[in-house]
Scaffold this motif. Structure first.
Motif, short mmCIF file in Angstrom:
data_model
loop_
_atom_site.label_atom_id
_atom_site.label_comp_id
_atom_site.label_asym_id
_atom_site.label_seq_id
_atom_site.Cartn_x
_atom_site.Cartn_y
_atom_site.Cartn_z
N UNK A 126 0.83 -1.20 0.00
CA UNK A 126 0.00 0.00 0.00
C UNK A 126 0.86 1.25 0.00
N UNK A 127 1.92 1.27 0.80
CA UNK A 127 2.84 2.41 0.84
C UNK A 127 3.47 2.63 -0.54
N UNK A 128 3.93 1.54 -1.16
CA UNK A 128 4.54 1.63 -2.49
C UNK A 128 3.53 2.10 -3.53
N UNK A 129 2.29 1.62 -3.42
CA UNK A 129 1.24 2.01 -4.35
C UNK A 129 0.93 3.50 -4.21
N UNK A 130 0.82 3.97 -2.98
CA UNK A 130 0.57 5.39 -2.75
C UNK A 130 1.68 6.25 -3.35
N UNK A 131 2.91 5.80 -3.19
CA UNK A 131 4.05 6.53 -3.75
C UNK A 131 3.96 6.57 -5.28
N UNK A 132 3.66 5.42 -5.88
CA UNK A 132 3.54 5.37 -7.34
C UNK A 132 2.39 6.25 -7.84
N UNK A 133 1.28 6.24 -7.09
CA UNK A 133 0.14 7.09 -7.47
C UNK A 133 0.53 8.56 -7.44
N UNK A 134 1.27 8.95 -6.41
CA UNK A 134 1.73 10.33 -6.30
C UNK A 134 2.63 10.69 -7.48
N UNK A 167 3.35 13.16 -12.89
CA UNK A 167 3.61 12.94 -14.31
C UNK A 167 2.41 13.40 -15.15
N UNK A 168 1.21 13.12 -14.65
CA UNK A 168 -0.02 13.54 -15.34
C UNK A 168 -0.06 15.07 -15.46
N UNK A 169 0.31 15.75 -14.38
CA UNK A 169 0.34 17.21 -14.40
C UNK A 169 1.33 17.74 -15.42
N UNK A 170 2.49 17.08 -15.51
CA UNK A 170 3.49 17.49 -16.49
C UNK A 170 2.98 17.29 -17.91
N UNK A 171 2.31 16.19 -18.15
CA UNK A 171 1.75 15.94 -19.49
C UNK A 171 0.69 16.98 -19.82
N UNK A 172 -0.18 17.27 -18.85
CA UNK A 172 -1.21 18.29 -19.09
C UNK A 172 -0.57 19.64 -19.41
N UNK A 173 0.48 19.98 -18.72
CA UNK A 173 1.18 21.23 -18.97
C UNK A 173 1.76 21.26 -20.38
N UNK A 174 2.38 20.15 -20.80
CA UNK A 174 2.94 20.08 -22.15
C UNK A 174 1.85 20.16 -23.22
N UNK A 175 0.73 19.51 -22.98
CA UNK A 175 -0.39 19.58 -23.92
C UNK A 175 -0.85 21.03 -24.05
N UNK A 176 -0.99 21.71 -22.92
CA UNK A 176 -1.39 23.11 -22.94
C UNK A 176 -0.39 23.97 -23.69
N UNK A 177 0.89 23.70 -23.49
CA UNK A 177 1.93 24.44 -24.19
C UNK A 177 1.80 24.25 -25.70
N UNK A 178 1.65 22.99 -26.14
CA UNK A 178 1.52 22.72 -27.58
C UNK A 178 0.25 23.32 -28.16
N UNK A 179 -0.85 23.23 -27.42
CA UNK A 179 -2.11 23.80 -27.92
C UNK A 179 -1.99 25.30 -28.10
#
Length: 129
Positions: free
Chosen positions: A95-103, A108-120
């Motif tokens: 569970x601890x490892x899963x929480x860390x991976x989720x974080x 990473x999701x936020x970084x992708x969203x930022x890059x998508x916004x930049x390209x758009x």
């Protein structure tokens, strides 16, 4: 009912393949069957119970190494306390490892969203020219 069985019957009753049983033996998840003078290996009801415990632990998501740690305890401590404590400890670690991976994935999701916004924005600028 005969309490001893050959590997084919054990595999059938446990819902696994003979290859799986041999693999578990090689990984020391279960002891090899008792060899008779004719070279045949025979297994007991305890072997079947061990395979059922392994299946339960696999469903919990434990690795083969983790299963080996826990399954031995089932047959040392008939109360099940030691094995359940060990399984609980492993699950808490998962569970601890899963929480860390989720974080990390959320970051990473936020970084992708930022890059998508930049390209758009880049494309909108180009299209507006």
């Amino acid at each position: 009912m005969d309490k001893r069985m050959r590997i084919g019957e054990l595999a059938r009753r446990a819902g696994v393949t003979q290859r799986t049983i041999r693999h578990y033996e090689s990984m020391e998840l279960m002891p090899a069957g008792e060899r008779e003078g004719n070279g045949q290996h025979y297994y007991t009801e305890e072997s079947l119970e061990r395979l059922r415990k392994i299946d339960q632990l696999k469903k919990l998501g434990l690795s083969l190494d983790e299963m080996r740690e826990v399954v031995q305890l089932y047959f040392i401590d008939p109360s099940g306390v030691q094995s359940k404590r060990k399984a609980l400890s492993i699950l808490r670690q998962h569970l601890t490892e899963t929480d860390k991976r989720l974080s990390e994935l959320e970051q990473f999701r936020g970084e992708i969203q930022s890059l998508i916004g930049h390209f758009e924005r880049w494309f909108e600028k180009r299209e507006g020219e």
